[in-house]
Design a protein around this motif. Structure first.
Motif, mmCIF file in Angstrom:
data_model
loop_
_atom_site.group_PDB
_atom_site.id
_atom_site.type_symbol
_atom_site.label_atom_id
_atom_site.label_comp_id
_atom_site.label_asym_id
_atom_site.label_seq_id
_atom_site.Cartn_x
_atom_site.Cartn_y
_atom_site.Cartn_z
ATOM 1 N N ILE A 231 0.809 -1.211 0.000
ATOM 2 C CA ILE A 231 0.000 0.000 0.000
ATOM 3 C C ILE A 231 0.844 1.265 0.000
ATOM 4 C CG2 ILE A 231 -1.665 1.321 1.381
ATOM 5 C CD1 ILE A 231 -2.800 -1.428 2.301
ATOM 6 N N ALA A 232 1.933 1.280 0.780
ATOM 7 C CA ALA A 232 2.752 2.492 0.898
ATOM 8 C C ALA A 232 3.395 2.902 -0.423
ATOM 9 C CB ALA A 232 3.827 2.284 1.957
ATOM 10 N N GLN A 233 3.512 1.976 -1.360
ATOM 11 C CA GLN A 233 4.191 2.309 -2.612
ATOM 12 C C GLN A 233 3.369 3.229 -3.507
ATOM 13 O OE1 GLN A 233 5.631 -1.068 -4.791
ATOM 14 N NE2 GLN A 233 6.811 -1.863 -3.086
ATOM 15 N N TRP A 234 2.049 3.162 -3.400
ATOM 16 C CA TRP A 234 1.213 3.873 -4.367
ATOM 17 C C TRP A 234 1.411 5.381 -4.326
ATOM 18 C CZ3 TRP A 234 -0.300 1.750 -8.493
ATOM 19 C CH2 TRP A 234 -0.610 0.374 -8.527
ATOM 20 N N SER A 235 1.543 5.965 -3.150
ATOM 21 C CA SER A 235 1.743 7.415 -3.079
ATOM 22 C C SER A 235 3.087 7.808 -3.682
ATOM 23 C CB SER A 235 1.659 7.902 -1.627
ATOM 24 O OG SER A 235 2.660 7.295 -0.828
ATOM 25 N N ARG A 236 4.076 6.925 -3.584
ATOM 26 C CA ARG A 236 5.390 7.213 -4.171
ATOM 27 C C ARG A 236 5.336 7.146 -5.692
ATOM 28 N NH1 ARG A 236 4.728 5.944 1.338
ATOM 29 N NH2 ARG A 236 6.671 6.353 2.455
ATOM 30 N N ILE A 237 4.600 6.150 -6.200
ATOM 31 C CA ILE A 237 4.421 6.041 -7.645
ATOM 32 C C ILE A 237 3.686 7.267 -8.182
ATOM 33 C CG2 ILE A 237 3.221 4.757 -9.459
ATOM 34 C CD1 ILE A 237 5.729 3.339 -8.552
#
Length: 246
Positions: A231-237
């Motif tokens: 889940i945490a990756q989506w904001s970075r993408i």
């Protein structure tokens, strides 16, 4: 008691006095839980310790250093052993470790108690530190790809672990470790969600009938991953960061 029929998937509606009485009853249980936690922490501080070879090497930004060096001169070390899946892209890396480790951000309070926090990744340094940077984390990061089995002697070193060390001069000692749900202490997200009426919304929780629990059931077995990524990756993408690891 002015109880009304609740809306769908909501607690019963009562007046303020009735609610306060129920809250006070729960508060007494919470206080007992806090005191028991204090007693367990006191027992933890009295555990014996075991010596660790202070010359065991980890890989950092400047190459090999010893586990003693990871202390950064402080008396204590808190180390999170981060799982790594060799050869897999960022989207397939450990969602649980991503969840827990990405919530450890402000280290100054830990440092003020003469303790260092560091991540010991079980993957190669260059790939795994790029994962740290993709997530926007800034804690010290090392690879224990070749030495995790030594540092986690007698345990399944491929699982995640939170380990505490102390040093006396040039000698290093392991004082405590935990794994599984024991690492929840790293994640204020869980504690905050536990305060809400719907909790973590995970299938295993004991909740009233009709409560939303879409996470961790047969249809959606993941609890820390959505649409193929932690889940945490989506904001970075969405922010345009590259997740290339090689």
């Amino acid at each position: 008691m002015n109880e009304q029929a609740p809306s769908s998937a909501l607690p019963p509606l009562v007046d303020r006095k009735t609610w306060q009485e129920a809250r006070e009853a729960l508060f007494a249980r919470e206080k007992a839980h806090t005191r028991e936690g204090d007693a367990i922490a006191a027992a933890r501080r009295r555990l014996p310790m075991v010596e660790v070879d202070a010359t065991i090497e980890v890989i950092g930004p400047d190459g090999p250093i010893t586990i003693l060096d990871v202390f950064e001169g402080r008396k204590q070390l808190i180390a999170y052993f981060h799982a790594w899946w060799p050869g897999r892209p960022a989207a397939e890396q450990c969602e649980g470790c991503t969840f827990f480790n990405s919530q450890v951000r402000e280290l100054s309070y830990i440092h003020s108690r003469d303790a260092t926090y560091a991540t010991l990744s079980k993957g190669p340094y260059e790939e795994s530190v790029r994962y740290r940077d993709f997530l926007g984390l800034d804690m010290p990061w090392y690879s224990v790809e070749k030495t995790a089995a030594q540092l986690l002697e007698g345990r399944d070193w491929q699982r995640h672990h939170l380990v505490c060390y102390a040093r006396d001069g040039e000698r290093v000692f392991e004082t405590y470790y935990t794994g599984g749900r024991g690492v929840e202490v790293m994640a204020p997200t869980h504690g905050l969600l536990d305060m809400t009426v719907y909790g973590r919304q995970e299938a295993w929780e004991d909740s009233p009938g009709g409560w939303p629990q879409p996470w961790g059931d047969a249809e959606n077995p993941e609890v820390w991953r959505t649409n193929g990524r932690p889940i945490a990756q989506w904001s970075r993408i969405e922010a345009g960061r590259s997740d290339e690891l090689t």
